[in-house]
Write an enzyme that holds these catalytic residues in place. Structure first.
Site, PDB file in Angstrom:
ATOM      1  N   HIS A 325      -3.186   3.231  -4.773  1.00  0.00           N
ATOM      2  CA  HIS A 325      -1.898   2.577  -4.564  1.00  0.00           C
ATOM      3  C   HIS A 325      -2.104   1.068  -4.625  1.00  0.00           C
ATOM      4  O   HIS A 325      -3.219   0.572  -4.385  1.00  0.00           O
ATOM      5  CB  HIS A 325      -1.312   2.947  -3.202  1.00  0.00           C
ATOM      6  CG  HIS A 325      -0.758   4.335  -3.131  1.00  0.00           C
ATOM      7  ND1 HIS A 325       0.299   4.753  -3.905  1.00  0.00           N
ATOM      8  CD2 HIS A 325      -1.108   5.415  -2.377  1.00  0.00           C
ATOM      9  CE1 HIS A 325       0.582   6.016  -3.624  1.00  0.00           C
ATOM     10  NE2 HIS A 325      -0.259   6.444  -2.699  1.00  0.00           N
ATOM     11  N   CYS A 368       0.302   0.112  -8.886  1.00  0.00           N
ATOM     12  CA  CYS A 368       1.541  -0.645  -9.056  1.00  0.00           C
ATOM     13  C   CYS A 368       1.364  -2.074  -8.570  1.00  0.00           C
ATOM     14  O   CYS A 368       0.498  -2.369  -7.756  1.00  0.00           O
ATOM     15  CB  CYS A 368       2.686   0.016  -8.291  1.00  0.00           C
ATOM     16  SG  CYS A 368       3.447   1.382  -9.190  1.00  0.00           S
TER      17      CYS A 368
END
Length: 486
Positions: A325, A368
Protein backbone atom coordinates in the site's frame (compact mmCIF):
# COMPACT_ATOMS: atom_id res chain seq x y z
CA UNK A 1 17.64 26.88 -0.01
CA UNK A 2 18.47 27.12 3.68
CA UNK A 3 19.18 30.59 4.92
CA UNK A 4 20.31 31.83 8.31
CA UNK A 5 17.24 33.25 10.00
CA UNK A 6 17.26 36.00 12.56
CA UNK A 7 17.54 34.64 16.07
CA UNK A 8 18.84 31.24 14.95
CA UNK A 9 21.12 29.40 17.32
CA UNK A 10 23.95 29.23 14.81
CA UNK A 11 27.04 28.00 16.55
CA UNK A 12 25.12 27.17 19.73
CA UNK A 13 26.53 24.41 21.92
CA UNK A 14 23.06 23.09 22.55
CA UNK A 15 20.97 21.71 19.68
CA UNK A 16 18.07 21.37 22.13
CA UNK A 17 18.14 25.05 23.03
CA UNK A 18 18.27 25.91 19.33
CA UNK A 19 15.21 23.76 18.62
CA UNK A 20 13.32 25.28 21.54
CA UNK A 21 14.13 28.78 20.26
CA UNK A 22 12.77 27.88 16.83
CA UNK A 23 9.59 26.39 18.27
CA UNK A 24 9.10 29.54 20.37
CA UNK A 25 9.19 31.59 17.18
CA UNK A 26 6.65 29.23 15.60
CA UNK A 27 4.36 29.77 18.60
CA UNK A 28 4.74 33.52 18.14
CA UNK A 29 3.65 33.14 14.53
CA UNK A 30 0.74 30.93 15.64
CA UNK A 31 -0.43 33.56 18.13
CA UNK A 32 -0.63 36.12 15.33
CA UNK A 33 -2.76 33.98 13.01
CA UNK A 34 -6.54 33.84 13.17
CA UNK A 35 -9.08 31.12 12.43
CA UNK A 36 -9.33 32.10 8.75
CA UNK A 37 -5.53 32.01 8.43
CA UNK A 38 -5.52 28.44 9.75
CA UNK A 39 -8.12 27.43 7.16
CA UNK A 40 -6.04 29.06 4.46
CA UNK A 41 -2.94 27.15 5.60
CA UNK A 42 -4.90 23.90 5.57
CA UNK A 43 -5.93 24.51 1.98
CA UNK A 44 -2.41 25.37 0.81
CA UNK A 45 -0.87 22.38 2.64
CA UNK A 46 -3.04 19.85 0.83
CA UNK A 47 -0.73 17.47 -0.95
CA UNK A 48 1.94 17.94 1.72
CA UNK A 49 -0.01 16.84 4.81
CA UNK A 50 -2.73 14.17 4.78
CA UNK A 51 -6.32 15.39 4.70
CA UNK A 52 -7.12 13.49 7.89
CA UNK A 53 -4.37 15.25 9.78
CA UNK A 54 -5.32 18.61 8.35
CA UNK A 55 -8.93 18.09 9.41
CA UNK A 56 -7.74 17.39 12.95
CA UNK A 57 -5.58 20.51 13.04
CA UNK A 58 -7.29 23.25 15.05
CA UNK A 59 -4.40 25.73 15.13
CA UNK A 60 -1.46 26.84 13.05
CA UNK A 61 0.89 25.13 15.49
CA UNK A 62 -0.83 21.80 14.72
CA UNK A 63 -0.02 22.34 11.05
CA UNK A 64 3.55 23.40 11.88
CA UNK A 65 3.97 20.15 13.82
CA UNK A 66 2.98 18.15 10.74
CA UNK A 67 5.36 20.14 8.53
CA UNK A 68 8.18 19.47 11.02
CA UNK A 69 7.37 15.77 11.02
CA UNK A 70 7.43 15.69 7.20
CA UNK A 71 10.77 17.54 7.18
CA UNK A 72 9.18 20.33 5.16
CA UNK A 73 9.99 22.79 7.93
CA UNK A 74 13.11 23.04 10.05
CA UNK A 75 15.14 25.59 11.96
CA UNK A 76 17.80 25.34 9.25
CA UNK A 77 15.35 25.79 6.37
CA UNK A 78 12.07 27.53 7.23
CA UNK A 79 11.41 28.72 3.69
CA UNK A 80 8.28 26.63 3.10
CA UNK A 81 6.55 28.38 6.00
CA UNK A 82 7.84 31.70 4.69
CA UNK A 83 6.22 30.89 1.34
CA UNK A 84 2.92 30.06 3.07
CA UNK A 85 2.94 33.27 5.09
CA UNK A 86 3.75 35.27 1.97
CA UNK A 87 0.84 33.74 0.05
CA UNK A 88 -1.71 34.32 2.82
CA UNK A 89 -0.53 37.93 3.06
CA UNK A 90 0.96 37.70 6.54
CA UNK A 91 4.23 39.25 5.40
CA UNK A 92 4.85 41.02 8.70
CA UNK A 93 5.42 37.60 10.30
CA UNK A 94 8.29 36.74 7.97
CA UNK A 95 10.69 38.50 10.33
CA UNK A 96 10.27 35.65 12.82
CA UNK A 97 11.80 33.34 10.20
CA UNK A 98 14.58 35.72 9.27
CA UNK A 99 13.12 36.80 5.94
CA UNK A 100 11.92 40.01 4.38
CA UNK A 101 9.17 40.03 1.78
CA UNK A 102 11.77 41.07 -0.83
CA UNK A 103 13.93 38.04 -0.01
CA UNK A 104 10.94 35.71 -0.32
CA UNK A 105 10.02 37.26 -3.68
CA UNK A 106 13.57 36.66 -4.94
CA UNK A 107 13.64 33.04 -3.73
CA UNK A 108 10.17 31.98 -4.87
CA UNK A 109 10.91 31.38 -8.57
CA UNK A 110 13.32 28.54 -7.76
CA UNK A 111 12.25 27.55 -4.25
CA UNK A 112 8.47 27.48 -4.36
CA UNK A 113 6.68 24.32 -3.25
CA UNK A 114 3.04 25.36 -3.57
CA UNK A 115 1.82 24.58 -7.08
CA UNK A 116 0.71 27.53 -9.25
CA UNK A 117 -2.73 25.94 -9.54
CA UNK A 118 -3.26 25.76 -5.76
CA UNK A 119 -2.04 29.31 -5.33
CA UNK A 120 -4.38 30.43 -8.13
CA UNK A 121 -7.37 28.90 -6.35
CA UNK A 122 -6.37 30.58 -3.12
CA UNK A 123 -5.93 33.99 -4.76
CA UNK A 124 -9.27 33.60 -6.54
CA UNK A 125 -10.96 32.82 -3.22
CA UNK A 126 -9.68 36.12 -1.85
CA UNK A 127 -11.12 38.04 -4.79
CA UNK A 128 -14.58 36.46 -4.75
CA UNK A 129 -16.78 38.70 -2.62
CA UNK A 130 -19.98 37.66 -0.86
CA UNK A 131 -22.32 38.70 -3.67
CA UNK A 132 -20.22 36.98 -6.34
CA UNK A 133 -20.09 33.80 -4.26
CA UNK A 134 -23.87 33.86 -3.88
CA UNK A 135 -24.30 34.19 -7.65
CA UNK A 136 -21.84 31.37 -8.38
CA UNK A 137 -23.65 29.05 -5.97
CA UNK A 138 -26.95 29.94 -7.66
CA UNK A 139 -25.54 29.12 -11.11
CA UNK A 140 -24.16 25.77 -9.93
CA UNK A 141 -27.54 24.81 -8.49
CA UNK A 142 -27.92 21.17 -7.41
CA UNK A 143 -24.40 20.25 -8.51
CA UNK A 144 -23.02 21.36 -5.13
CA UNK A 145 -24.10 20.53 -1.56
CA UNK A 146 -26.74 22.75 0.08
CA UNK A 147 -24.45 23.68 2.95
CA UNK A 148 -22.91 27.06 3.84
CA UNK A 149 -19.67 27.57 1.90
CA UNK A 150 -16.91 30.13 1.78
CA UNK A 151 -15.34 30.89 -1.59
CA UNK A 152 -12.35 28.74 -0.57
CA UNK A 153 -14.63 25.86 0.45
CA UNK A 154 -16.38 26.05 -2.92
CA UNK A 155 -13.19 26.01 -4.98
CA UNK A 156 -11.83 23.17 -2.85
CA UNK A 157 -15.03 21.19 -3.44
CA UNK A 158 -14.94 21.76 -7.21
CA UNK A 159 -11.33 20.60 -7.33
CA UNK A 160 -11.96 17.45 -5.29
CA UNK A 161 -14.95 16.60 -7.50
CA UNK A 162 -12.77 16.89 -10.59
CA UNK A 163 -14.83 19.76 -12.00
CA UNK A 164 -11.73 21.96 -12.22
CA UNK A 165 -8.08 20.99 -12.60
CA UNK A 166 -4.74 22.60 -13.31
CA UNK A 167 -5.26 22.03 -17.05
CA UNK A 168 -9.05 22.50 -17.10
CA UNK A 169 -10.49 25.82 -15.95
CA UNK A 170 -13.50 25.74 -18.29
CA UNK A 171 -16.09 25.76 -15.51
CA UNK A 172 -14.52 28.75 -13.78
CA UNK A 173 -14.22 30.62 -17.08
CA UNK A 174 -17.90 30.11 -17.81
CA UNK A 175 -18.92 31.15 -14.29
CA UNK A 176 -16.72 34.24 -14.21
CA UNK A 177 -17.92 35.43 -17.63
CA UNK A 178 -21.38 35.69 -16.13
CA UNK A 179 -20.79 36.93 -12.58
CA UNK A 180 -17.16 38.13 -12.27
CA UNK A 181 -15.56 39.17 -15.59
CA UNK A 182 -12.71 40.88 -13.73
CA UNK A 183 -11.44 37.48 -12.55
CA UNK A 184 -11.02 36.19 -16.10
CA UNK A 185 -7.68 37.98 -16.30
CA UNK A 186 -6.31 35.91 -13.40
CA UNK A 187 -7.23 32.73 -15.26
CA UNK A 188 -5.64 33.97 -18.48
CA UNK A 189 -2.44 34.94 -16.68
CA UNK A 190 -2.23 31.50 -15.07
CA UNK A 191 -2.87 29.71 -18.38
CA UNK A 192 -0.23 31.81 -20.14
CA UNK A 193 2.40 31.08 -17.48
CA UNK A 194 1.51 27.38 -17.48
CA UNK A 195 1.82 27.20 -21.28
CA UNK A 196 5.24 28.86 -21.10
CA UNK A 197 6.42 26.38 -18.47
CA UNK A 198 5.27 23.41 -20.53
CA UNK A 199 7.28 24.68 -23.51
CA UNK A 200 10.40 25.64 -21.59
CA UNK A 201 10.22 24.09 -18.11
CA UNK A 202 12.43 25.80 -15.52
CA UNK A 203 15.59 24.04 -14.37
CA UNK A 204 15.88 23.79 -10.61
CA UNK A 205 18.98 21.88 -9.56
CA UNK A 206 17.75 21.66 -5.98
CA UNK A 207 14.41 20.08 -6.86
CA UNK A 208 14.33 16.36 -6.16
CA UNK A 209 10.59 16.04 -5.71
CA UNK A 210 8.27 14.04 -7.92
CA UNK A 211 5.34 16.18 -6.76
CA UNK A 212 3.04 17.10 -9.60
CA UNK A 213 4.19 20.29 -11.28
CA UNK A 214 7.81 19.97 -10.13
CA UNK A 215 9.15 17.60 -12.75
CA UNK A 216 8.48 16.51 -16.30
CA UNK A 217 6.96 13.12 -16.94
CA UNK A 218 8.50 10.77 -19.44
CA UNK A 219 5.67 10.61 -21.95
CA UNK A 220 4.39 11.79 -25.30
CA UNK A 221 6.48 13.78 -27.73
CA UNK A 222 8.85 14.82 -24.93
CA UNK A 223 9.86 11.18 -24.57
CA UNK A 224 11.01 10.96 -28.18
CA UNK A 225 13.05 14.14 -27.88
CA UNK A 226 14.57 13.05 -24.60
CA UNK A 227 15.48 9.59 -25.86
CA UNK A 228 17.05 11.07 -28.98
CA UNK A 229 19.15 13.32 -26.78
CA UNK A 230 20.43 10.49 -24.59
CA UNK A 231 24.16 9.78 -24.80
CA UNK A 232 25.25 6.76 -26.77
CA UNK A 233 27.33 5.47 -23.85
CA UNK A 234 25.97 2.29 -22.28
CA UNK A 235 26.35 1.05 -18.71
CA UNK A 236 28.83 -1.79 -18.39
CA UNK A 237 27.23 -5.23 -18.04
CA UNK A 238 30.31 -7.46 -18.12
CA UNK A 239 31.17 -8.00 -14.45
CA UNK A 240 31.18 -11.37 -12.73
CA UNK A 241 27.55 -11.15 -11.63
CA UNK A 242 24.52 -9.20 -12.86
CA UNK A 243 23.38 -8.07 -9.41
CA UNK A 244 20.83 -8.43 -6.64
CA UNK A 245 17.10 -7.99 -7.14
CA UNK A 246 15.25 -7.43 -3.85
CA UNK A 247 11.47 -7.90 -3.76
CA UNK A 248 9.47 -6.64 -0.79
CA UNK A 249 6.04 -8.24 -1.10
CA UNK A 250 3.45 -7.09 1.44
CA UNK A 251 0.27 -9.12 1.24
CA UNK A 252 -1.08 -8.98 4.80
CA UNK A 253 -1.06 -6.04 7.21
CA UNK A 254 -1.40 -5.83 10.96
CA UNK A 255 -3.56 -3.19 12.63
CA UNK A 256 -2.08 -0.24 14.45
CA UNK A 257 -4.83 0.94 16.83
CA UNK A 258 -4.86 4.66 17.53
CA UNK A 259 -3.32 5.68 14.20
CA UNK A 260 -4.76 6.93 10.91
CA UNK A 261 -3.72 3.71 9.20
CA UNK A 262 -5.23 1.07 11.49
CA UNK A 263 -7.10 -0.92 8.84
CA UNK A 264 -4.82 -1.53 5.86
CA UNK A 265 -6.45 -4.22 3.73
CA UNK A 266 -4.78 -7.39 2.50
CA UNK A 267 -3.52 -7.28 -1.09
CA UNK A 268 -4.65 -10.41 -2.96
CA UNK A 269 -2.91 -10.73 -6.32
CA UNK A 270 0.41 -9.36 -5.10
CA UNK A 271 1.97 -12.84 -4.94
CA UNK A 272 1.38 -13.11 -8.70
CA UNK A 273 3.38 -9.89 -9.15
CA UNK A 274 6.20 -11.18 -6.95
CA UNK A 275 6.28 -14.45 -8.89
CA UNK A 276 6.51 -12.68 -12.25
CA UNK A 277 9.24 -10.31 -11.03
CA UNK A 278 11.23 -13.26 -9.69
CA UNK A 279 10.99 -15.16 -12.98
CA UNK A 280 11.92 -12.18 -15.15
CA UNK A 281 14.85 -10.90 -13.11
CA UNK A 282 16.27 -14.39 -12.61
CA UNK A 283 16.02 -14.74 -16.39
CA UNK A 284 17.98 -11.48 -16.69
CA UNK A 285 20.72 -12.95 -14.51
CA UNK A 286 19.90 -11.38 -11.15
CA UNK A 287 20.02 -13.12 -7.79
CA UNK A 288 16.51 -12.57 -6.43
CA UNK A 289 15.78 -12.18 -2.72
CA UNK A 290 12.09 -12.01 -1.77
CA UNK A 291 10.82 -10.80 1.60
CA UNK A 292 7.13 -11.25 2.44
CA UNK A 293 5.01 -9.10 4.78
CA UNK A 294 7.91 -6.90 5.79
CA UNK A 295 7.61 -4.88 8.99
CA UNK A 296 9.37 -1.55 9.47
CA UNK A 297 12.05 -3.26 11.57
CA UNK A 298 12.69 -5.92 8.94
CA UNK A 299 12.74 -3.31 6.17
CA UNK A 300 15.47 -1.42 8.05
CA UNK A 301 17.44 -4.65 8.40
CA UNK A 302 17.06 -5.47 4.69
CA UNK A 303 18.22 -2.01 3.65
CA UNK A 304 21.22 -2.14 5.96
CA UNK A 305 22.20 -5.62 4.73
CA UNK A 306 21.87 -4.67 1.09
CA UNK A 307 23.83 -1.44 1.28
CA UNK A 308 26.67 -3.15 3.19
CA UNK A 309 26.86 -6.19 0.91
CA UNK A 310 30.48 -6.46 -0.31
CA UNK A 311 29.33 -8.43 -3.36
CA UNK A 312 28.17 -5.21 -5.03
CA UNK A 313 31.77 -4.66 -6.13
CA UNK A 314 31.48 -7.60 -8.54
CA UNK A 315 27.98 -6.79 -9.77
CA UNK A 316 26.65 -4.69 -12.65
CA UNK A 317 23.39 -3.40 -11.30
CA UNK A 318 20.92 -3.31 -8.41
CA UNK A 319 17.13 -3.66 -8.41
CA UNK A 320 14.72 -3.03 -5.53
CA UNK A 321 10.97 -3.71 -5.92
CA UNK A 322 8.28 -2.82 -3.37
CA UNK A 323 4.73 -4.19 -3.62
CA UNK A 324 2.51 -2.67 -0.94
CA UNK A 325 0.00 0.00 0.00
CA UNK A 326 1.18 3.56 -0.57
CA UNK A 327 0.81 7.22 0.11
CA UNK A 328 2.13 10.23 -1.79
CA UNK A 329 5.91 9.76 -1.74
CA UNK A 330 5.87 6.86 0.70
CA UNK A 331 5.04 3.18 1.15
CA UNK A 332 3.65 1.17 4.06
CA UNK A 333 5.39 -1.64 5.91
CA UNK A 334 3.25 -4.65 6.83
CA UNK A 335 2.86 -3.28 10.37
CA UNK A 336 1.43 -0.04 9.03
CA UNK A 337 4.45 2.25 9.32
CA UNK A 338 4.80 4.85 6.56
CA UNK A 339 8.29 4.81 4.99
CA UNK A 340 9.28 7.69 2.68
CA UNK A 341 10.59 6.42 -0.64
CA UNK A 342 13.58 8.73 -0.30
CA UNK A 343 14.53 6.85 2.88
CA UNK A 344 14.79 3.68 0.81
CA UNK A 345 16.72 5.11 -2.12
CA UNK A 346 19.08 7.11 0.10
CA UNK A 347 20.72 3.89 1.35
CA UNK A 348 22.25 3.31 -2.07
CA UNK A 349 24.03 6.56 -2.84
CA UNK A 350 27.73 6.41 -3.62
CA UNK A 351 28.50 7.57 -0.09
CA UNK A 352 26.27 5.01 1.61
CA UNK A 353 26.96 2.14 -0.78
CA UNK A 354 30.36 2.58 -2.52
CA UNK A 355 30.04 -0.80 -4.25
CA UNK A 356 27.24 0.61 -6.43
CA UNK A 357 29.04 3.82 -7.34
CA UNK A 358 28.47 4.71 -11.03
CA UNK A 359 26.25 1.63 -11.45
CA UNK A 360 22.54 1.75 -12.34
CA UNK A 361 20.17 1.40 -9.37
CA UNK A 362 16.56 0.63 -10.29
CA UNK A 363 13.59 0.97 -7.93
CA UNK A 364 10.07 -0.14 -8.83
CA UNK A 365 7.08 0.69 -6.62
CA UNK A 366 3.65 -0.88 -7.01
CA UNK A 367 1.78 1.41 -4.62
CA UNK A 368 -0.80 4.15 -4.95
CA UNK A 369 0.28 7.76 -4.63
CA UNK A 370 -3.08 9.38 -4.02
CA UNK A 371 -6.72 9.19 -2.99
CA UNK A 372 -8.34 5.76 -2.72
CA UNK A 373 -11.71 5.36 -4.48
CA UNK A 374 -14.43 2.74 -4.22
CA UNK A 375 -13.60 -0.12 -6.58
CA UNK A 376 -15.18 -3.30 -7.85
CA UNK A 377 -14.67 -6.67 -6.22
CA UNK A 378 -12.07 -7.73 -8.76
CA UNK A 379 -10.15 -4.44 -8.86
CA UNK A 380 -8.62 -2.90 -5.74
CA UNK A 381 -6.71 0.32 -5.12
CA UNK A 382 -3.32 0.11 -3.41
CA UNK A 383 -3.82 3.30 -1.42
CA UNK A 384 -4.55 4.32 2.12
CA UNK A 385 -3.72 7.74 3.53
CA UNK A 386 -3.99 10.31 0.69
CA UNK A 387 -1.85 13.31 -0.18
CA UNK A 388 1.30 12.58 1.78
CA UNK A 389 4.11 14.68 0.43
CA UNK A 390 6.38 13.25 -2.22
CA UNK A 391 9.80 14.86 -2.04
CA UNK A 392 13.41 13.95 -2.53
CA UNK A 393 12.57 10.45 -3.73
CA UNK A 394 15.61 10.22 -5.95
CA UNK A 395 19.05 11.19 -4.58
CA UNK A 396 20.74 14.15 -6.21
CA UNK A 397 23.48 12.03 -7.71
CA UNK A 398 23.48 10.11 -10.98
CA UNK A 399 22.59 6.52 -11.86
CA UNK A 400 19.16 6.16 -10.20
CA UNK A 401 15.90 5.16 -11.84
CA UNK A 402 12.55 5.24 -10.05
CA UNK A 403 9.61 3.44 -11.64
CA UNK A 404 6.27 4.38 -10.07
CA UNK A 405 3.06 2.55 -10.86
CA UNK A 406 1.22 5.86 -11.03
CA UNK A 407 1.75 9.62 -11.09
CA UNK A 408 1.62 11.60 -7.81
CA UNK A 409 -1.86 12.08 -6.39
CA UNK A 410 -3.36 9.12 -8.25
CA UNK A 411 -4.28 5.52 -7.60
CA UNK A 412 -3.09 2.31 -9.24
CA UNK A 413 -4.89 -0.97 -9.66
CA UNK A 414 -4.35 -4.63 -8.94
CA UNK A 415 -6.41 -7.56 -10.21
CA UNK A 416 -6.88 -9.91 -7.25
CA UNK A 417 -6.09 -12.94 -9.43
CA UNK A 418 -3.84 -11.73 -12.24
CA UNK A 419 -1.73 -9.15 -10.38
CA UNK A 420 -1.29 -5.42 -10.85
CA UNK A 421 -1.52 -3.63 -14.19
CA UNK A 422 1.89 -1.99 -13.78
CA UNK A 423 4.00 -4.94 -12.62
CA UNK A 424 2.43 -7.33 -15.12
CA UNK A 425 3.07 -4.87 -17.95
CA UNK A 426 6.63 -4.25 -16.75
CA UNK A 427 7.41 -7.97 -16.72
CA UNK A 428 5.80 -8.58 -20.11
CA UNK A 429 7.62 -5.66 -21.73
CA UNK A 430 10.97 -6.77 -20.30
CA UNK A 431 10.42 -10.26 -21.69
CA UNK A 432 9.50 -8.95 -25.15
CA UNK A 433 11.87 -5.99 -25.55
CA UNK A 434 15.12 -7.02 -23.83
CA UNK A 435 15.80 -9.61 -26.58
CA UNK A 436 15.37 -6.80 -29.12
CA UNK A 437 18.14 -4.78 -27.47
CA UNK A 438 15.86 -1.99 -26.19
CA UNK A 439 17.15 0.14 -23.31
CA UNK A 440 15.25 0.42 -20.02
CA UNK A 441 13.84 3.92 -20.70
CA UNK A 442 12.40 2.83 -24.04
CA UNK A 443 10.90 -0.21 -22.32
CA UNK A 444 9.32 1.92 -19.60
CA UNK A 445 7.84 4.20 -22.24
CA UNK A 446 6.11 1.16 -23.73
CA UNK A 447 4.92 0.24 -20.21
CA UNK A 448 3.44 3.75 -19.92
CA UNK A 449 1.59 3.29 -23.19
CA UNK A 450 0.38 -0.20 -22.30
CA UNK A 451 -0.91 0.64 -18.82
CA UNK A 452 -2.53 3.90 -19.94
CA UNK A 453 -4.71 1.91 -22.36
CA UNK A 454 -5.96 -0.53 -19.72
CA UNK A 455 -9.28 -0.08 -17.92
CA UNK A 456 -11.63 -2.05 -15.71
CA UNK A 457 -14.73 -3.80 -17.03
CA UNK A 458 -16.85 -0.66 -16.63
CA UNK A 459 -14.32 1.58 -18.35
CA UNK A 460 -14.05 3.88 -15.32
CA UNK A 461 -10.59 3.06 -13.94
CA UNK A 462 -7.49 4.45 -15.61
CA UNK A 463 -3.83 4.57 -14.62
CA UNK A 464 -0.66 6.31 -15.82
CA UNK A 465 2.76 5.12 -14.59
CA UNK A 466 5.67 7.52 -14.09
CA UNK A 467 9.38 6.84 -14.46
CA UNK A 468 11.91 9.37 -13.16
CA UNK A 469 15.65 9.00 -13.41
CA UNK A 470 19.14 10.40 -13.11
CA UNK A 471 20.69 7.85 -15.46
CA UNK A 472 23.57 9.24 -17.52
CA UNK A 473 23.96 6.31 -19.91
CA UNK A 474 21.71 3.88 -21.67
CA UNK A 475 20.89 0.78 -19.66
CA UNK A 476 20.62 -2.28 -21.91
CA UNK A 477 20.43 -5.74 -20.37
CA UNK A 478 22.45 -8.38 -22.23
CA UNK A 479 20.18 -10.77 -24.11
CA UNK A 480 19.82 -13.98 -22.03
CA UNK A 481 20.56 -17.29 -23.68
CA UNK A 482 17.38 -18.92 -24.95
CA UNK A 483 13.79 -17.76 -24.77
CA UNK A 484 12.11 -16.72 -21.56
CA UNK A 485 11.02 -19.72 -19.53
CA UNK A 486 8.14 -18.85 -17.25
Amino acid sequence: MATASQGQCLGSSSDTNCLVDFRERLLTIDSNLGVKDVEHLKFLCQGFVSLKKLEKSSSASDIFEQLLAQELLSEEDPFFLAELLYIIRQKSLLKHLGYTKEQVMDLLPSGRKISPFRELLYQLSQEIDTETLKNIIFLLGDSIPKTPMTSLNLLDYLEKQGKIAEDDLTLLENLFKTVAPKLIKMLETYKGERAAQLVTPPVDTETESLHQGEQELLSGSDTKKLLEALPTAVYSMNRKYRGHCVIVNNHKFTDRPGTDNDALKDRPGTDKDAECLTQVFEWLGFTVCQYDNVTKEVMDQVLQEQKRDPDHDDRDCFVFCVLTHGDLGAVYSSDGVLIPIRKITSHFTAEQCPGLREKPKLFFFQACQGVMTQSSVAIEADAWNPEHTLKQSIPKEADFLLGMATVPGCKCFRDVEKGSWYIQSLCNCLKKLVPRGEDILSILTVVNHDVSRQTDEWGTKKQMPQPAFTLTKKLVFPVPQGAFQG
